[in-house]
Scaffold this active site. Structure first.
Site, PDB file in Angstrom:
ATOM      1  CG  ASN A 164      -2.545  18.057 -21.000  1.00 47.94           C
ATOM      2  OD1 ASN A 164      -1.652  17.230 -20.839  1.00 47.94           O
ATOM      3  ND2 ASN A 164      -3.636  18.068 -20.270  1.00 47.94           N
ATOM      4  CE  LYS A 207       4.972  17.481 -14.426  1.00 47.90           C
ATOM      5  NZ  LYS A 207       4.989  16.262 -15.228  1.00 47.90           N
ATOM      6  CG  HIS A 231       5.304  11.960 -25.476  1.00 44.82           C
ATOM      7  ND1 HIS A 231       3.934  12.015 -25.549  1.00 44.82           N
ATOM      8  CD2 HIS A 231       5.683  12.976 -24.658  1.00 44.82           C
ATOM      9  CE1 HIS A 231       3.498  13.021 -24.804  1.00 44.82           C
ATOM     10  NE2 HIS A 231       4.531  13.621 -24.251  1.00 44.82           N
ATOM     11  CG  HIS A 262      -1.631  12.626 -26.163  1.00 40.62           C
ATOM     12  ND1 HIS A 262      -2.208  13.311 -25.105  1.00 40.62           N
ATOM     13  CD2 HIS A 262      -0.428  12.216 -25.728  1.00 40.62           C
ATOM     14  CE1 HIS A 262      -1.367  13.324 -24.088  1.00 40.62           C
ATOM     15  NE2 HIS A 262      -0.281  12.656 -24.430  1.00 40.62           N
ATOM     16  NE  ARG A 270       0.205  17.347 -13.190  1.00 41.01           N
ATOM     17  CZ  ARG A 270       0.807  16.494 -12.386  1.00 41.01           C
ATOM     18  NH1 ARG A 270       0.496  16.467 -11.093  1.00 41.01           N
ATOM     19  NH2 ARG A 270       1.715  15.661 -12.839  1.00 41.01           N
ATOM     20  CG  HIS A 276       1.002  16.920 -24.520  1.00 36.34           C
ATOM     21  ND1 HIS A 276       1.852  18.001 -24.529  1.00 36.34           N
ATOM     22  CD2 HIS A 276       1.714  15.887 -23.991  1.00 36.34           C
ATOM     23  CE1 HIS A 276       3.021  17.640 -24.011  1.00 36.34           C
ATOM     24  NE2 HIS A 276       2.973  16.362 -23.688  1.00 36.34           N
ATOM     25  CD  GLU A 314      -4.230  17.063 -16.211  1.00 40.26           C
ATOM     26  OE1 GLU A 314      -3.269  16.318 -15.968  1.00 40.26           O
ATOM     27  OE2 GLU A 314      -4.699  17.241 -17.336  1.00 40.26           O
ATOM     28  CE  LYS A 345      -1.128  13.906 -14.368  1.00 39.00           C
ATOM     29  NZ  LYS A 345      -1.583  14.317 -15.718  1.00 39.00           N
ATOM     30  NE  ARG A 393      -3.987  -2.053   2.078  1.00 40.91           N
ATOM     31  CZ  ARG A 393      -3.786  -3.122   2.836  1.00 40.91           C
ATOM     32  NH1 ARG A 393      -2.773  -3.148   3.681  1.00 40.91           N
ATOM     33  NH2 ARG A 393      -4.599  -4.137   2.749  1.00 40.91           N
ATOM     34  CD  GLU A 424       6.836  16.967 -23.106  1.00 35.82           C
ATOM     35  OE1 GLU A 424       6.202  17.939 -22.640  1.00 35.82           O
ATOM     36  OE2 GLU A 424       6.291  15.909 -23.486  1.00 35.82           O
TER      37      GLU A 424
HETATM   38 ZN    ZN Z   1       4.548  15.213 -22.892  1.00 36.34          ZN
END
Ligand code: ZN
Ligand code: ADP
Length: 365
Positions: free
Chosen positions: A245, A227, A267, A252, A241, A248, A237, A144, A122, A186
């Site tokens: 993106n 960041k 990416h 994506h 946040r 993105h 988010e 994340k 946990r 980035e």
């Molecule tokens: Zn990215």
């Protein structure tokens, strides 16, 4: 060599990011200061042979019990099957609650090892030692973690903040140039979001970032500051946040169209094209001066990054293929998309409710 410290003030989960050339050799005391008795280093089969022994020895010199477990490199490793292997390796190494999982690798290793750390017993503490530019400036900061599912990327995961991030910029000396460029997209993104001066700095200093001068450390540190500031404002988010993106939504979609085949597009390359499209789309909506979009494209192109849909190897299909790929993005709601648009360099904003038809006419133009 000088070490830059970037604090991430998240209350009782506050941690520091250390940035500097050659940090790995002196990593022992910094990690030992967390007070663990044992650590397991999770890495991949490219990075392990280069750096895992040095890290394990640095830990052992501080009296920690250190073992290493290596996974197969590549995005396919962010899977349930590898999660099971990593969790079992952590348990087999008798890692207790107060001990450490140390992620030594790029975003794949960081996301996978971080998620394993979040769920084993946990939650055990973890340390990020990112070895790609992308991981140093983005994925290792912010907590994340997760794996991919058949339904999409990063759909199974947890927020689990690291206890420490050690970004040794010398580790990037062995990174393939294509991965270096991809991570750099980035870096540029942070300037484009809300820091025009940093974008100016990037235009003037990018060669030093690539060649490994002090500019590299400065770029990594400044990206981590940017960041961290966003993450501290909006850890989960619910709001701001989402600015991260930028580039993105298009990016994506391109990754999806190229089937996440890294031979075609990685990416950061999707992000580079996505940043250019986000700026050109902003121009076409009458929001942004054309000269700013041109500067963005010129800078990314100067570093060797792709900037146009026509640069996608194997092509990216029709406008409808692109729209379909975007519609599968989790940021789509009821015929409208949430975009990150810009009024200029360093002036990005969240624009909900952009009609799909507006995107269609932009892409068709
Ligand atoms: Zn990215
Ligand atoms: P990302 O951080 O972009 O998500 P990955 O974790 O997939 O990337 O790493 C990209 C590739 O680079 C992988 O094949 C990985 O093994 C390799 N790699 C990562 N760091 C280094 C490094 N410092 N030197 C050489 N290769 C590396």
């Amino acid at each position: 060599a000088p070490v830059i410290t970037v604090p991430v003030p998240l209350g009782d989960r506050a941690y520091d990011i250390f940035v500097g050339r050659g940090l790995l050799a002196g990593a022992g005391p910094r990690i030992a200061a967390l007070g663990a008795r044992a650590a397991i280093i999770i890495t991949d089969e490219n990075v392990g042979p280069l750096y895992a022994d040095a890290l394990a020895e640095a830990l052992q010199r501080q009296g920690l019990r250190a073992t290493t477990f290596a996974v197969t490199p590549g995005e396919a490793t962010k899977s349930y099957a590898s999660l099971e292997k990593v969790c079992d390796a952590v348990l087999a190494a008798k890692i207790e609650r107060g001990d450490l999982v140390v992620a030594l690798g790029g975003g794949v290793v960081g996301d996978l090892a971080g998620f394993a750390a979040a769920v084993v017993r946990r939650g055990v503490r973890f340390v990020q030692v990112p070895t790609t530019l992308l991981a140093q400036v983005d994925s290792s900061v912010g907590g994340k973690t997760g794996i991919n599912s058949r339904y999409g990327k990063n759909l199974v995961g947890a927020f689990h903040q690291p206890s420490l991030v050690l970004a040794d910029t010398a580790l990037l000396d062995t990174l393939p140039i294509r991965e270096m460029r991809a991570g750099y997209a980035e870096v540029v993104k942070y300037g484009l979001i809300d820091d025009a001066r940093f974008f100016d700095w990037c235009e003037a200093n990018w060669r030093g970032v690539f060649s490994g001068g002090l500019e590299r450390d400065e770029a990594v540190a400044q990206s981590c500051r940017a960041k961290a500031a966003v993450v501290v404002r909006d850890e989960r988010e619910d709001g701001d946040r989402a600015l991260l993106n930028l580039g993105h939504t298009f990016g994506h979609a391109l990754e999806r169209i190229t089937r996440y085949d890294s031979a075609r597009l990685v990416h950061g390359e999707g992000v580079a094209i996505g940043l250019c499209l986000a700026f050109r789309f902003s121009v076409s909506l009458g929001l942004c001066p054309a000269a700013d979009a041109e500067r963005v494209e010129a800078h990314l192109a100067a570093t060797g990054l792709p900037t146009r849909l026509s640069h996608v190897p194997g092509g990216c299909g029709s406008v409808d293929d692109l729209l379909d790929a975007m519609a599968q993005d989790k940021k789509v709601k009821g015929g409208a998309l949430t975009f990150i648009l810009a009024r200029g360099i360093g002036q990005s904003f969240i624009a909900p409710g952009i009609a799909v038809e507006k995107v269609r006419s932009f892409l068709a133009s």
